[in-house]
Enzyme design. Structure first.
Site, PDB file in Angstrom:
ATOM      1  N   CYS A  81      -9.826   3.133  -3.189  1.00  0.00           N
ATOM      2  CA  CYS A  81      -9.853   2.873  -1.750  1.00  0.00           C
ATOM      3  C   CYS A  81      -8.822   3.706  -1.000  1.00  0.00           C
ATOM      4  O   CYS A  81      -8.683   3.579   0.212  1.00  0.00           O
ATOM      5  CB  CYS A  81      -9.626   1.390  -1.459  1.00  0.00           C
ATOM      6  SG  CYS A  81      -8.012   0.775  -1.978  1.00  0.00           S
ATOM      7  N   ARG A 133      -8.060  -7.546   1.950  1.00  0.00           N
ATOM      8  CA  ARG A 133      -6.745  -7.411   1.326  1.00  0.00           C
ATOM      9  C   ARG A 133      -5.742  -8.312   2.036  1.00  0.00           C
ATOM     10  O   ARG A 133      -5.701  -8.345   3.272  1.00  0.00           O
ATOM     11  CB  ARG A 133      -6.265  -5.956   1.396  1.00  0.00           C
ATOM     12  CG  ARG A 133      -4.919  -5.722   0.705  1.00  0.00           C
ATOM     13  CD  ARG A 133      -4.532  -4.262   0.686  1.00  0.00           C
ATOM     14  NE  ARG A 133      -4.197  -3.754   1.998  1.00  0.00           N
ATOM     15  CZ  ARG A 133      -3.911  -2.470   2.247  1.00  0.00           C
ATOM     16  NH1 ARG A 133      -3.941  -1.583   1.269  1.00  0.00           N
ATOM     17  NH2 ARG A 133      -3.610  -2.070   3.469  1.00  0.00           N
ATOM     18  N   GLU A 136      -1.599   0.507  -7.461  1.00  0.00           N
ATOM     19  CA  GLU A 136      -0.912   1.505  -6.645  1.00  0.00           C
ATOM     20  C   GLU A 136       0.538   1.697  -7.084  1.00  0.00           C
ATOM     21  O   GLU A 136       1.280   2.468  -6.478  1.00  0.00           O
ATOM     22  CB  GLU A 136      -0.976   1.119  -5.162  1.00  0.00           C
ATOM     23  CG  GLU A 136      -0.578  -0.310  -4.874  1.00  0.00           C
ATOM     24  CD  GLU A 136      -0.889  -0.726  -3.449  1.00  0.00           C
ATOM     25  OE1 GLU A 136      -1.092   0.164  -2.594  1.00  0.00           O
ATOM     26  OE2 GLU A 136      -0.936  -1.931  -3.179  1.00  0.00           O
ATOM     27  N   ARG A 140       5.800   9.020   1.366  1.00  0.00           N
ATOM     28  CA  ARG A 140       4.655   9.714   1.939  1.00  0.00           C
ATOM     29  C   ARG A 140       4.699   9.796   3.465  1.00  0.00           C
ATOM     30  O   ARG A 140       3.897  10.510   4.061  1.00  0.00           O
ATOM     31  CB  ARG A 140       3.347   9.051   1.488  1.00  0.00           C
ATOM     32  CG  ARG A 140       3.161   7.599   1.870  1.00  0.00           C
ATOM     33  CD  ARG A 140       1.956   7.045   1.127  1.00  0.00           C
ATOM     34  NE  ARG A 140       1.722   5.618   1.326  1.00  0.00           N
ATOM     35  CZ  ARG A 140       0.872   5.126   2.209  1.00  0.00           C
ATOM     36  NH1 ARG A 140       0.202   5.947   2.980  1.00  0.00           N
ATOM     37  NH2 ARG A 140       0.696   3.828   2.319  1.00  0.00           N
ATOM     38  N   ASN A 176      -2.951   6.398  -2.326  1.00  0.00           N
ATOM     39  CA  ASN A 176      -1.857   6.828  -1.446  1.00  0.00           C
ATOM     40  C   ASN A 176      -0.507   6.411  -2.020  1.00  0.00           C
ATOM     41  O   ASN A 176       0.404   7.224  -2.189  1.00  0.00           O
ATOM     42  CB  ASN A 176      -2.026   6.239  -0.049  1.00  0.00           C
ATOM     43  CG  ASN A 176      -3.359   6.580   0.560  1.00  0.00           C
ATOM     44  OD1 ASN A 176      -4.030   7.509   0.133  1.00  0.00           O
ATOM     45  ND2 ASN A 176      -3.768   5.828   1.561  1.00  0.00           N
ATOM     46  N   ASP A 177      -0.368   5.122  -2.306  1.00  0.00           N
ATOM     47  CA  ASP A 177       0.891   4.638  -2.855  1.00  0.00           C
ATOM     48  C   ASP A 177       1.062   5.030  -4.316  1.00  0.00           C
ATOM     49  O   ASP A 177       2.183   5.246  -4.773  1.00  0.00           O
ATOM     50  CB  ASP A 177       0.996   3.116  -2.701  1.00  0.00           C
ATOM     51  CG  ASP A 177       1.570   2.722  -1.348  1.00  0.00           C
ATOM     52  OD1 ASP A 177       2.329   3.515  -0.773  1.00  0.00           O
ATOM     53  OD2 ASP A 177       1.258   1.617  -0.868  1.00  0.00           O
ATOM     54  N   ARG A 204      -8.026  -4.052   5.984  1.00  0.00           N
ATOM     55  CA  ARG A 204      -6.564  -4.053   6.084  1.00  0.00           C
ATOM     56  C   ARG A 204      -6.119  -5.122   7.076  1.00  0.00           C
ATOM     57  O   ARG A 204      -5.982  -4.867   8.274  1.00  0.00           O
ATOM     58  CB  ARG A 204      -6.062  -2.678   6.532  1.00  0.00           C
ATOM     59  CG  ARG A 204      -6.336  -1.542   5.553  1.00  0.00           C
ATOM     60  CD  ARG A 204      -5.671  -0.264   6.075  1.00  0.00           C
ATOM     61  NE  ARG A 204      -5.756   0.841   5.128  1.00  0.00           N
ATOM     62  CZ  ARG A 204      -6.634   1.824   5.197  1.00  0.00           C
ATOM     63  NH1 ARG A 204      -7.525   1.837   6.185  1.00  0.00           N
ATOM     64  NH2 ARG A 204      -6.632   2.790   4.310  1.00  0.00           N
ATOM     65  N   HIS A 241       0.423   6.294   7.753  1.00  0.00           N
ATOM     66  CA  HIS A 241      -0.650   5.470   8.323  1.00  0.00           C
ATOM     67  C   HIS A 241      -1.160   6.001   9.653  1.00  0.00           C
ATOM     68  O   HIS A 241      -2.312   5.742  10.016  1.00  0.00           O
ATOM     69  CB  HIS A 241      -0.203   4.014   8.407  1.00  0.00           C
ATOM     70  CG  HIS A 241      -0.319   3.320   7.103  1.00  0.00           C
ATOM     71  ND1 HIS A 241      -1.472   2.676   6.695  1.00  0.00           N
ATOM     72  CD2 HIS A 241       0.543   3.220   6.068  1.00  0.00           C
ATOM     73  CE1 HIS A 241      -1.306   2.192   5.481  1.00  0.00           C
ATOM     74  NE2 HIS A 241      -0.087   2.495   5.077  1.00  0.00           N
TER      75      HIS A 241
END
Length: 610
Positions: A529, A355, A458, A492, A481-482, A318, A211
């Protein structure tokens, strides 16, 4: 102009992972690691005296504590203990250390905690270089004394006084540009970069989709992570070049190298200016396919940047960043409502996808709730209580957030996005909570509108059971990403395995392609996204897969739009299946684009149209 003196200090390079493109040049500002949490913020000149008073008060408190400890030692205590306390008291009264710490406050405008940790780093290196073993071991005493001082400062004032500015938010004319060097930067601390004077940053740890890397890209500042020993090798005030394209960090560069990178900076500025001309051009492919380019945001204030970049809505808000940098209390319903309403109104009627809070793993809260405290030592937090799992374990908090989001829906077009969906049991609990919240708002006479509810895809399980999920959800959003992390069994945020994180992996691409195809067949909107959405090397492949909605950081929209405008979906689709079936999809797709390159308008001709 940089006041650079070649040859004064040794030049060297360290290498890491390039996570945000571009070149940054500036003096190093080190944020040292500490076993005690240290607040980092700048103070203006008028507040320096107050910071020095805080430091003096903390020292007096620690002196009193140690003096009392020495006085109250039992008679049979080992003789080493009073001697050890004497060493600590001597360090506390060391005028050299005190004067140097004051210097960081008055000259560099550091707050007292930051000044202490900076001076500790300088002295620790001096101890490490001593030949005498006994003197080298005294570093531990110094660290213990500083940690006592930091705890005393925290007890006295735990937050930055009103006369201070957050990390990176200073504006002192005439000072050199700065780059930040740290072992790691927490996601909550990265938010300080929103008003930053730092032109780039380097961390010892982290991966391409940690992140800290994601926020760096959102800020469009050069960054290198996973540089291992960077924070130990680079010293305060070293001149540093951050090459965000190649993952290189050049320390104390020669004049020739410096001029070469200055030239690259100028070229990068020209490229940004050229792309900015596209920000209000509709994203339509050469064969007439309209593509929706949305923005990812962290805070309500980011909405303005999204509009300025030409986003046609927010594809991912987020909300967890509203929950960070807190002590005991999480944001109230009213506080959340005001934040969500602010973002909705700022988008001027464009849709905003909010989200629900996604904490856990590499996004912990400063103070966990009771259930989180029970799990804070989970061996593998990425597989633990996070995202929707955490929300469902805290039903009161979850319903509070849902109420705030629904109340904000009365002020514009809002959608709710649920992270890390994997079980139908969780889906039922989410919709039960939503029904209860609607009933509560109705009984209280609160205005709200019905909103679409979507699932983040994800977790591989969600991608594989998508038909079952589509019976419940109005739309889906692929969090690449996930999805990559869980598909390839790679943390990650762990730089030790970051080289194995591969968005071009055949399994990843097939999951993404299948998810897009199934959603399209079911007539459900689907977007991406994750970081793949903002990576221009994937744009044409995702369009060929049938994706018509991308959500990314505002800084990435112009570059993605340029790719969309030059894409011909029919010709791209002819090569897509061969790419997915290939053992090396990246190589296969690169060859396909080279084949198609001669059939597209030249870049010069394309730019002439805009």
């Amino acid at each position: 102009m940089l006041a650079f003196c070649p040859g004064v200090q040794m030049s060297f390079q360290v290498f890491g992972l390039p996570v945000s493109r571009g070149v940054a040049i500036g003096r190093a500002v080190l944020v040292a690691s500490s076993r005690v949490d240290v607040a980092h913020y700048f103070v203006d000149a008028n507040a320096a005296a107050a910071e020095i008073d805080r430091l003096r008060t903390a020292r007096d408190q620690v002196v009193s504590e140690l003096t009392a400890l020495k006085r109250d030692l039992p008679g049979d205590a080992p003789s080493e203990l009073p001697a050890l306390l004497d060493v600590h008291l001597m360090l506390l009264h060391d005028e050299t250390m005190i004067a140097a710490t004051k210097h960081w406050i008055t000259e560099r405008h550091y707050n007292a905690e930051w000044a202490l940790s900076a001076q500790l780093e300088v002295l620790a290196r001096q101890f490490d270089e001593m030949e005498d073993e006994y003197l080298r071991e005294r570093k531990a005493d110094l660290e213990q004394v500083v940690e006592r001082l930091l705890r005393a400062l925290a007890r006295g004032t735990s937050a930055a006084p009103a006369a201070t500015q957050p990390l990176g938010a200073r504006d002192f004319a005439g000072e050199d540009p700065l780059v930040l060097v740290a072992n790691d930067i927490a996601p909550a601390d990265m938010l300080q970069f929103k008003r930053s004077v730092f032109t780039g940053f380097v961390t010892d740890v982290g991966g391409p989709t940690s992140h800290t890397a994601i926020v760096a890209r959102s800020l469009d500042i050069p960054a290198v992570v996973g540089a291992r020993e960077a924070s130990r090798l680079i010293r305060q005030d070293d001149w540093v070049i951050i090459d965000g394209d190649n993952g290189a960090v050049i320390v104390n560069p020669s004049a020739i190298v410096l001029e070469e990178y200055r030239f690259r900076q100028r070229q990068s500025d020209l490229e940004r200016a050229r792309l900015s001309r596209l920000r209000h051009t509709p994203a339509v492919t050469l064969d007439g396919e309209r593509v929706e380019l949305l923005a990812n945001i962290e805070l309500p204030g980011d909405a303005a940047a999204a509009l300025d970049a030409g986003a046609v809505g927010v594809g991912l808000f987020r909300t967890e960043f509203l929950f960070m940098n807190r002590d005991v209390h999480l944001p109230s319903e009213d506080e959340q409502f005001e934040a969500y309403r602010g973002a909705v109104e700022a988008m001027q009627g464009l849709p905003v996808t909010i989200r629900t809070v996604d904490v856990g793993a590499d996004k912990p809260l400063e103070r966990m709730s009771l259930s989180e405290l029970r799990h804070e030592h989970t061996l593998n937090p990425a597989l633990g209580l996070r995202a929707i799992r955490w929300s469902l374990s805290e039903p009161g908090m979850f319903r509070q957030q849902l109420r705030a989001i629904l109340r904000a829906s009365a002020f514009g077009k809002v959608r709710i996005l649920i992270p890390m969906v994997a079980h139908l049991g969780e889906v039922r609990m989410v919709f039960d909570a939503l029904a209860r919240v609607k009933q509560q708002l109705g009984e209280a006479g609160r205005a709200y509108t019905d909103v679409d509810v979507g699932a983040m895809i994800e977790v591989p399980a969600a991608a594989l059971m998508l038909p079952a999920l589509l019976k419940h959800f109005d739309f889906v959003s692929i969090g690449t990403n996930d999805l990559i992390q869980y598909t390839l069994a790679i943390d990650r945020a762990d730089d030790a395995v970051a080289h194995l994180y591969d968005p071009w992996h055949p399994a990843v691409l097939r999951l993404v392609a299948d998810t897009i195809a199934q959603a399209n067949r079911a007539g459900r909107p689907v977007s991406v996204c994750g970081e793949m959405a903002g990576d221009a090397s994937f744009t044409e492949l995702l369009v060929a897969m049938g994706l018509r909605s991308f959500s990314m950081h505002p800084a990435q929209i112009a570059a993605i739009k340029q790719k969309v405008l030059r894409a011909d979906t029919r010709r791209l689709q002819a090569h897509m299946r061969d790419t997915l079936d290939s053992d090396d999809p990246q190589e296969r797709w690169t060859l396909a684009l080279q084949t198609l390159g001669s059939q597209r308008p030249s870049l010069a001709a394309f730019e002439a149209d805009f």
